[in-house]
Design an enzyme around this catalytic site. Sequence first.
Site, PDB file in Angstrom:
ATOM      1  N   ASP A 144       0.810  -1.226   0.000  1.00 30.33           N
ATOM      2  CA  ASP A 144       0.000   0.000   0.000  1.00 30.33           C
ATOM      3  C   ASP A 144       0.843   1.276   0.000  1.00 30.33           C
ATOM      4  O   ASP A 144       0.427   2.305   0.542  1.00 30.33           O
ATOM      5  CB  ASP A 144      -0.968   0.016   1.211  1.00 30.33           C
ATOM      6  CG  ASP A 144      -1.865  -1.203   1.227  1.00 30.33           C
ATOM      7  OD1 ASP A 144      -2.205  -1.704   0.140  1.00 30.33           O
ATOM      8  OD2 ASP A 144      -2.228  -1.652   2.327  1.00 30.33           O
TER       9      ASP A 144
ATOM     10  N   LYS B  74       1.829   2.040  -5.112  1.00 28.14           N
ATOM     11  CA  LYS B  74       2.347   1.454  -6.373  1.00 28.14           C
ATOM     12  C   LYS B  74       1.398   1.721  -7.532  1.00 28.14           C
ATOM     13  O   LYS B  74       1.826   2.081  -8.635  1.00 28.14           O
ATOM     14  CB  LYS B  74       2.517  -0.071  -6.221  1.00 28.14           C
ATOM     15  CG  LYS B  74       3.537  -0.468  -5.168  1.00 28.14           C
ATOM     16  CD  LYS B  74       3.554  -1.969  -4.948  1.00 28.14           C
ATOM     17  CE  LYS B  74       2.296  -2.508  -4.306  1.00 28.14           C
ATOM     18  NZ  LYS B  74       2.023  -2.050  -2.936  1.00 28.14           N
TER      19      LYS B  74
ATOM     20  N   GLY C 256      -4.590  -4.392  -3.714  1.00 28.53           N
ATOM     21  CA  GLY C 256      -5.583  -3.350  -3.982  1.00 28.53           C
ATOM     22  C   GLY C 256      -4.825  -2.092  -4.353  1.00 28.53           C
ATOM     23  O   GLY C 256      -4.149  -1.514  -3.513  1.00 28.53           O
ATOM     24  N   HIS C 257      -4.882  -1.725  -5.620  1.00 29.40           N
ATOM     25  CA  HIS C 257      -4.102  -0.583  -6.103  1.00 29.40           C
ATOM     26  C   HIS C 257      -5.050   0.556  -6.477  1.00 29.40           C
ATOM     27  O   HIS C 257      -5.865   0.415  -7.391  1.00 29.40           O
ATOM     28  CB  HIS C 257      -3.240  -1.004  -7.307  1.00 29.40           C
ATOM     29  CG  HIS C 257      -2.198  -2.031  -6.935  1.00 29.40           C
ATOM     30  ND1 HIS C 257      -1.347  -2.600  -7.844  1.00 29.40           N
ATOM     31  CD2 HIS C 257      -1.865  -2.566  -5.730  1.00 29.40           C
ATOM     32  CE1 HIS C 257      -0.543  -3.445  -7.224  1.00 29.40           C
ATOM     33  NE2 HIS C 257      -0.840  -3.457  -5.942  1.00 29.40           N
TER      34      HIS C 257
ATOM     35  N   GLN D 239       1.977  -5.965  -3.235  1.00 32.11           N
ATOM     36  CA  GLN D 239       2.487  -6.072  -1.859  1.00 32.11           C
ATOM     37  C   GLN D 239       3.787  -5.294  -1.661  1.00 32.11           C
ATOM     38  O   GLN D 239       4.019  -4.323  -2.351  1.00 32.11           O
ATOM     39  CB  GLN D 239       2.662  -7.549  -1.461  1.00 32.11           C
ATOM     40  CG  GLN D 239       1.353  -8.232  -1.153  1.00 32.11           C
ATOM     41  CD  GLN D 239       0.887  -9.136  -2.257  1.00 32.11           C
ATOM     42  OE1 GLN D 239       1.656  -9.896  -2.819  1.00 32.11           O
ATOM     43  NE2 GLN D 239      -0.386  -9.083  -2.574  1.00 32.11           N
TER      44      GLN D 239
HETATM   45  P1  GDP Z   1      -0.793   0.310  -3.499  1.00 30.74           P
HETATM   46  O1  GDP Z   1      -1.389  -0.964  -3.040  1.00 30.74           O
HETATM   47  O2  GDP Z   1       0.684   0.361  -3.278  1.00 30.74           O
HETATM   48  O3  GDP Z   1      -1.158   0.641  -4.918  1.00 30.74           O
HETATM   49  O4  GDP Z   1      -1.398   1.461  -2.592  1.00 30.74           O
HETATM   50  P2  GDP Z   1      -2.959   1.611  -2.169  1.00 30.74           P
HETATM   51  O5  GDP Z   1      -3.709   2.134  -3.309  1.00 30.74           O
HETATM   52  O6  GDP Z   1      -3.444   0.392  -1.490  1.00 30.74           O
HETATM   53  O7  GDP Z   1      -2.816   2.703  -1.025  1.00 30.74           O
HETATM   54  C1  GDP Z   1      -2.251   3.947  -1.278  1.00 30.74           C
HETATM   55  C2  GDP Z   1      -3.270   5.016  -0.887  1.00 30.74           C
HETATM   56  O8  GDP Z   1      -2.622   6.274  -0.866  1.00 30.74           O
HETATM   57  C3  GDP Z   1      -4.403   5.173  -1.903  1.00 30.74           C
HETATM   58  O9  GDP Z   1      -5.559   5.582  -1.214  1.00 30.74           O
HETATM   59  C4  GDP Z   1      -3.900   6.281  -2.817  1.00 30.74           C
HETATM   60  O10 GDP Z   1      -4.967   6.991  -3.446  1.00 30.74           O
HETATM   61  C5  GDP Z   1      -3.212   7.158  -1.824  1.00 30.74           C
HETATM   62  N1  GDP Z   1      -2.079   7.948  -2.313  1.00 30.74           N
HETATM   63  C6  GDP Z   1      -1.100   7.605  -3.199  1.00 30.74           C
HETATM   64  N2  GDP Z   1      -0.167   8.579  -3.259  1.00 30.74           N
HETATM   65  C7  GDP Z   1      -0.571   9.555  -2.411  1.00 30.74           C
HETATM   66  C8  GDP Z   1      -0.009  10.801  -1.995  1.00 30.74           C
HETATM   67  O11 GDP Z   1       1.060  11.209  -2.418  1.00 30.74           O
HETATM   68  N3  GDP Z   1      -0.730  11.515  -1.071  1.00 30.74           N
HETATM   69  C9  GDP Z   1      -1.908  11.087  -0.545  1.00 30.74           C
HETATM   70  N4  GDP Z   1      -2.513  11.817   0.359  1.00 30.74           N
HETATM   71  N5  GDP Z   1      -2.445   9.892  -0.911  1.00 30.74           N
HETATM   72  C10 GDP Z   1      -1.782   9.160  -1.811  1.00 30.74           C
HETATM   73  P1  IMO Z   2      -0.938  -4.201  -2.218  1.00 30.64           P
HETATM   74  O1  IMO Z   2      -0.527  -4.747  -3.541  1.00 30.64           O
HETATM   75  C1  IMO Z   2      -0.967  -4.593   2.122  1.00 30.64           C
HETATM   76  C2  IMO Z   2      -0.982  -8.648   3.765  1.00 30.64           C
HETATM   77  C3  IMO Z   2      -2.237  -9.049   4.500  1.00 30.64           C
HETATM   78  C4  IMO Z   2      -1.640  -9.991   5.520  1.00 30.64           C
HETATM   79  C5  IMO Z   2      -0.546 -10.703   4.731  1.00 30.64           C
HETATM   80  C6  IMO Z   2      -0.958 -12.052   4.153  1.00 30.64           C
HETATM   81  O2  IMO Z   2      -2.232  -3.497  -2.231  1.00 30.64           O
HETATM   82  O3  IMO Z   2       0.173  -3.427  -1.593  1.00 30.64           O
HETATM   83  P2  IMO Z   2      -2.539 -12.720   2.115  1.00 30.64           P
HETATM   84  O4  IMO Z   2      -3.996 -12.460   1.884  1.00 30.64           O
HETATM   85  O5  IMO Z   2      -1.653 -12.170   1.074  1.00 30.64           O
HETATM   86  O6  IMO Z   2      -2.254 -14.164   2.424  1.00 30.64           O
HETATM   87  O7  IMO Z   2      -2.214 -11.941   3.493  1.00 30.64           O
HETATM   88  O8  IMO Z   2      -0.210  -9.835   3.665  1.00 30.64           O
HETATM   89  N1  IMO Z   2      -1.201  -8.150   2.386  1.00 30.64           N
HETATM   90  C7  IMO Z   2      -1.146  -6.854   2.044  1.00 30.64           C
HETATM   91  N2  IMO Z   2      -0.985  -5.754   2.795  1.00 30.64           N
HETATM   92  N3  IMO Z   2      -1.079  -4.480   0.786  1.00 30.64           N
HETATM   93  C8  IMO Z   2      -1.215  -5.572   0.011  1.00 30.64           C
HETATM   94  O9  IMO Z   2      -1.203  -5.523  -1.338  1.00 30.64           O
HETATM   95  C9  IMO Z   2      -1.299  -6.833   0.639  1.00 30.64           C
HETATM   96  N4  IMO Z   2      -1.454  -8.105   0.189  1.00 30.64           N
HETATM   97  C10 IMO Z   2      -1.382  -8.890   1.269  1.00 30.64           C
HETATM   98  O10 IMO Z   2      -2.859  -7.948   5.104  1.00 30.64           O
HETATM   99  O11 IMO Z   2      -1.017  -9.268   6.545  1.00 30.64           O
HETATM  100 MG    MG Z   3      -2.902  -1.629  -1.771  1.00 32.41          MG
END
Ligand code: GDP
Ligand code: IMO
Ligand code: MG
Length: 427
Positions: free
Chosen positions: A13, A16, A40-41, A223
């Site tokens: 998270d 990416k 979840g991106h 991840q």
């Molecule tokens: P990912 O799994 O690495 O793609 O990241 P996620 O989407 O799960 O979580 C990143 C969160 O941060 C999302 O809600 C994005 O919309 C948000 N986000 C990404 N870059 C920025 C930033 O520079 N500032 C803020 N405030 N939010 C951001």
């Molecule tokens: P993105 O791509 C954050 C974490 C779960 C748990 C552990 C194992 O959005 O960054 P799993 O379901 O993979 O067997 O769970 O890994 N986890 C993540 N945490 N971002 C993710 O993906 C994750 N994918 C798995 O919360 O701790």
């Molecule tokens: Mg994510």
Amino acid sequence: MSAFVVIGGQWGDEGKGRMVDLLAQDAAIIARYSAGDNAGHTIINHMGKFALHLVPAGIFYPEKLCLIGNGVVVNPAVLLAEIEQLESRGVGTKNLFVSDRAQVLMPYHPVLDVVEEEARGDAAIGTTKRGVGPAYVDKVARQGIRMGDLIDPDALRARLELVLPVKNRMLQGMYNAEPFDLEELLQQSLELGCKLKQYVRDTGAIVREAIGRGEKVLLEGAQGALLDLDAGTYPYVTSSAPPPQAGGAAIGIGIGPTQIERVIGVYKAYMTRVGEGPMPTELLDETGHILRGAGPAPEFGATTGRPRRCGWFDALASRYSVQVNGVTGAALTRLDVLDIFPAIQLCVAYEIDGERMESFPSTTAALERATPILEEAPGWRESTAGVRTFDDLPPNAQSYVKRIEELLTCPVDIVSVGPERDQVIIR
Ligand code: GDP
Ligand code: IMO
Ligand code: MG
């Protein structure tokens, strides 16, 4: 050499999806190489706000190819729903393809994920319960079903006749859970296969040919390094094979490691983690609560909606991931979230059993005993959301980024100051 990788440098998270949505403009192909819909991106751009779980974040560029590589585990129902949702919002998916070698995440995998977590009791991992771990277990145990089987009725029957009795014995004998009916499951799977057939290709061959023509390929990680089976905080990790690490990207897409020319590590300006496992800088107090809620995109999981655990930037954990991934340049996200803090802390060392440590420990037991040694940086208390050049950042924000650069031992090439595509500083 024309592939470059975007990986998560912490516990996932990091942003990416947001980075891939931006960097996809430099690539002809954008490909996911590992994991499943546990990812979840989040992407916010001219088309709206999206949370992608399987489809690569390059899908918003209609002229580019988006591939789901052989290293991914694909839940067909989830993929179809994601495609349908994108199409209904005007995002075309005609250039999306899935590897015939990708493993299929079958309906018994999420069931196993749930009962296995329950059986762990207090030692639960906190998985996303999407079935990703059990699907990779089957891949490695040579009990998996691949996309190529899903679209071939004879092959699918043969595989299910072999595999399902084993799964049913586990479900019934070990967990007292309901078994799956072979004919029913076969029928249901064939219908999904029929709908997905048009998307299935030898994606590895597509990538190798593109590289041969000198085209750029962006490999999208899921991840983060600290959730990796080998490098991460085992057993509180994800079960992806190939791993989320940059080293897994070549395998998960079907190219050689020498084809990868750059590794972009995405790091948050602080730390978050979802699920269980040690996190030395976690803030269980009011500051952690403020970090979770500050800024335009509060810290709740994009897949499960769970609140993310929040804490100060951990230089040991983050530098370690630079090293194990061979990160060539970092993208620092969510700097704007720190805008409101009068002072910001950085963890520069741990104290473990009375000793100062400056490198990330290799055992989870040691990490659980680590107390962070913090260094204070002055805050800037000014909005950075509208800033587009490094020189226009408040001086204290510039110093914070430079300090992170020093601690990571790699350049911070990109700074993100908001969730939207253009809220970015490219240095
Ligand atoms: P990912 O799994 O690495 O793609 O990241 P996620 O989407 O799960 O979580 C990143 C969160 O941060 C999302 O809600 C994005 O919309 C948000 N986000 C990404 N870059 C920025 C930033 O520079 N500032 C803020 N405030 N939010 C951001
Ligand atoms: P993105 O791509 C954050 C974490 C779960 C748990 C552990 C194992 O959005 O960054 P799993 O379901 O993979 O067997 O769970 O890994 N986890 C993540 N945490 N971002 C993710 O993906 C994750 N994918 C798995 O919360 O701790
Ligand atoms: Mg994510």
